[in-house]
Each structure stands twice: as C-alpha cells, then as structure tokens.
Enzyme design. Structure first.
Site, PDB file in Angstrom:
ATOM      1  N   LYS A 151       0.941  -1.331  -0.028  1.00  0.00           N
ATOM      2  CA  LYS A 151      -0.047  -0.153   0.132  1.00  0.00           C
ATOM      3  C   LYS A 151       0.977   1.211   0.137  1.00  0.00           C
ATOM      4  O   LYS A 151       0.504   2.185  -0.467  1.00  0.00           O
ATOM      5  CB  LYS A 151      -0.888   0.201   1.162  1.00  0.00           C
ATOM      6  CG  LYS A 151      -2.010  -0.785   1.064  1.00  0.00           C
ATOM      7  CD  LYS A 151      -2.816  -0.710   2.232  1.00  0.00           C
ATOM      8  CE  LYS A 151      -4.371  -1.726   2.348  1.00  0.00           C
ATOM      9  NZ  LYS A 151      -5.216  -1.009   1.448  1.00  0.00           N
ATOM     10  N   LYS A 243      -3.152  -9.911  -9.448  1.00  0.00           N
ATOM     11  CA  LYS A 243      -4.528 -10.069  -9.350  1.00  0.00           C
ATOM     12  C   LYS A 243      -5.497  -9.199 -10.100  1.00  0.00           C
ATOM     13  O   LYS A 243      -5.185  -7.890 -10.253  1.00  0.00           O
ATOM     14  CB  LYS A 243      -4.790 -10.053  -7.784  1.00  0.00           C
ATOM     15  CG  LYS A 243      -4.686  -8.745  -7.109  1.00  0.00           C
ATOM     16  CD  LYS A 243      -5.011  -8.972  -5.682  1.00  0.00           C
ATOM     17  CE  LYS A 243      -5.445  -7.648  -5.093  1.00  0.00           C
ATOM     18  NZ  LYS A 243      -5.537  -7.915  -3.283  1.00  0.00           N
ATOM     19  N   LYS A 246      -9.861  -3.582  -9.992  1.00  0.00           N
ATOM     20  CA  LYS A 246     -10.797  -2.713 -10.421  1.00  0.00           C
ATOM     21  C   LYS A 246      -9.826  -1.248 -10.918  1.00  0.00           C
ATOM     22  O   LYS A 246     -10.265  -0.750 -11.888  1.00  0.00           O
ATOM     23  CB  LYS A 246     -11.826  -1.882  -9.349  1.00  0.00           C
ATOM     24  CG  LYS A 246     -12.516  -0.874 -10.142  1.00  0.00           C
ATOM     25  CD  LYS A 246     -13.608  -0.474  -9.066  1.00  0.00           C
ATOM     26  CE  LYS A 246     -14.419   0.919  -9.759  1.00  0.00           C
ATOM     27  NZ  LYS A 246     -15.316   1.625  -9.006  1.00  0.00           N
TER      28      LYS A 246
END
Length: 379
Positions: A151, A243, A246
């Site tokens: 992140k 993976k 969106k």
C-alpha cells in the site's frame, strides 16, 4: 448452459469448533453446517462495483454461510469504509462506492433477514477498541505485516524503521491491521472467511486477543479461526501475473457483476491465454492465462481443479474454452446484474438496510465494549 447443482463451497465444521479448541486455520472445502452459537464476520472495502475476484473470493462464501441452519449463530458482513480512507478518496466518489457496495452484497444474494449488513463507520465501538489494541500491539508486529508495504509502495524487505520508508508511510496504512483486529473482536467473532492474502492479518488478530486476555487475566476474546475460501485468487484477464483489480488501467482485465453478456464475452475473448494447442490443462507457471480461467470455472462450479480439467476433455481449442467460460459467468451473474440495477436506483431502501444493520451491530458491539471498559478499568 445453466448450472443446476447447488455449488458446494464451505468446510465441514466439527461441532467441537464452536469452542476455542481445534486448528485456527480451516480450508473451506465441503459445506455441512456452521457450529451452533458461532459468530461469522467479514468486511469488504467499498471500491464500487464488485468484480469476479471479490465475488468468488468472498461474497459467495458469505451467502452460503448465512444460509446454513445453525442455532444461535450470527452472520455479520459489511463495508470497511474506514479502511477505504487509508488512501484518501474523493468524498462524493466514496459516498457512491459505499452505496454501490451495499447494493452489490444484496444483489449477490445476502439477505438482511439472515445476516447483519452495515457500514463499519456507523459503529464507533470499532475505533474505540482499535485504540485499546493499539496500546498493546508492538511496532515490530506491525512492521512484519506485508500488505502495508504494498500500500505504501515499498518493497517487501522494507522496514518502517528506515527514515525514508517512515516518511513515505502514513500511520493509517501501518496501523490498519489493528483496526481489522478490532473489527473482528468487537463482535467476539469465532470464524472469519478470507482469502490467502488476509491470513497474516488474522494471525495478528489472534496474537492481539491472546495479549489482551493475558494482560487483563481474562478469556474474554475468543481465538478466531480462519476460514480459507475455496476459490483461488482470480488474476487479471490481460496480465495474469497480477490479481484482478478495479484500479487496473486496462478495464478488459476485470469482469464486474454488472457487466452485460456482451461485455463479458468481449473481455473473455481478449483474455490472455497462450499458443499451446491441444488439451486444456492446469499449469500456473507454464500456462498462467489458461490456468486463471480454469480457476474461474472452479470457483463458479465448486469443482476441484482436477475435476474441471477432466470436464474440459471435449474442448478442442481456445475459442471453445473461452466460450464455455463466458457462458458460465453470464449465467452466474444474470439475476445479480438485474437486481443490482434495481437496488442502486432505490437509495432509500439501501439506507434502510444499513440503518437496520447498524442497530443490530451496535447492540452487540456496545455490550462487548462495556465489558472491555470494565476489564481495563475504563468503566
């Protein structure tokens, strides 16, 4: 081709698992029922429309769990909107995503009559318990978590003690696993269905529960069990080295529950496969694109990889293979797509569901936080 049989998703629970005994990690393989008096809990972030990876990795298992006949059990599922702001969002976009996420849960078959559906931020006890846990959690434990590094766009051997890394990392990104532990333990959850990528966070949750119980000489918090969902991680259709997401700039890489049959067909046609001719077989290293689509079939049908490969004996080429995958996805999402469109047009109903879920969640959370305050001397 319509899928006739009910998809078997979940692990056979021994009744002894209603207590804190037994293994802390269980693979979800065959569903026979949830132990009585269990509390099943999980949250999903509000990222807008639910995509195929979210659906197979989490929500479908939630639905099957909540439909089990388990006396005295509670099923608590919701939207992790506090976690969503570890990286700031446009306020109007976040508000829309929160509504869309609730609509997606309902459209995927979760019933507000059978489970609690709510927004995490509507239950302030989450953040109160998170602070108590922050005070007993070491920086070393947080530093060993892997997801904060991705992140914060750091490499996996990064350390928060490095000045450069520390300067680039927001405190919320580092500490959000503590909030995750509070999310789970404020309801004294017994089982949490997750994918492989969340297993480390549940280990931290168990560690925090043990530390709290030891510190305050209590057995108040149960040692939560990990339910590993059956579907393997669904990867990008265009780049199966990462993976499905969106946020991928190539939107042909991601299939949404709301995609029309025509869009699904187009995206699957464009999905990366390979030039190997002949039978379809599973080999993630050699054939990542083909193997990813096999994982999709496995997730949709509830069959093992070996069973899926055996069933594909009739497939002669990649076109037949992709047409088969398209048909399965379109049929699976047909009702979901229509219901989602109705729900997103009825904001008042979504608000009603959230209000009911908030009240149910707060009833449990407020009783538990009162006990926590008493244990630590805050009553």
């Amino acid at each position: 081709m319509k899928i006739q049989s009910k998809v078997v998703l979940l692990h056979r629970f021994a009744r002894s698992y209603a207590t804190t005994g037994g293994s802390t990690v269980q693979h979800v393989a065959k569903f026979e029922g949830v132990p009585p008096q269990s509390t099943i809990f999980s949250l999903i972030q509000p990222t807008g429309n639910i995509h195929l990876g979210n659906y197979l990795g989490a929500i479908r298992s939630w639905k099957e769990l909540s439909e089990s006949d388990s006396p005295g059990s509670k099923f608590i599922f919701g939207i992790a909107d506090l976690h969503a702001i570890t990286l700031p969002k446009d306020p109007q976009t976040l508000k829309r995503f929160r509504h869309e996420a609730i609509a997606s849960l309902l459209a995927s078959g979760l019933s507000p009559e059978k489970c609690t559906i709510f927004h995490q931020s509507a239950v302030p006890e989450h953040t109160e318990l998170s602070w108590y846990f922050t005070c007993i959690t070491s920086m070393g434990n947080l530093n060993r978590m892997t997801q904060w590094k991705s992140k914060a766009q750091q490499v996996q051997n990064s350390s928060i003690y490095d000045d450069r890394v520390m300067e680039a990392t927001k405190a919320g990104v580092l500490c959000y696993p503590i909030l995750q532990a509070a999310d789970i333990l404020i309801y004294r959850a017994t089982h949490v269905p997750v994918g492989d990528d969340q297993s480390q966070h549940l280990e931290l949750t168990r560690g925090i529960a043990n530390t709290f119980n030891h510190t305050y000489k209590t057995k108040f918090f149960p040692i939560v069990k990990t339910l590993l969902t059956p579907s393997k991680k669904i990867l990008s259709l265009r780049n199966p080295s990462k993976k499905m997401s969106k946020s991928d700039p190539d939107q042909n890489s991601c299939i949404y529950v709301t995609d029309s049959p025509e869009i699904v067909a187009k995206k699957i046609r464009k999905a990366t496969t390979d030039s190997i001719q002949g039978p379809i077989y599973y080999a993630p290293e050699e054939r990542p694109g083909v193997s990813n689509l096999i994982n999709v079939i496995s997730g949709l049908t509830g069959k093992s990889i070996d069973e899926v490969v055996a069933d594909l004996h009739w497939v002669k080429d990649h076109k037949q293979f992709k047409d088969h995958v398209t048909e399965l996805i379109v049929e699976e999402f047909r009702e979901n797509r229509e219901m989602y469109q109705r729900l997103t047009a009825d904001i008042s109903y979504l608000d009603e569901v959230c209000a009911r879920g908030r009240d149910n969640a707060r009833e449990i959370a407020s009783a538990n936080i009162a006990q926590v305050r008493k244990l630590i001397g805050m009553d």
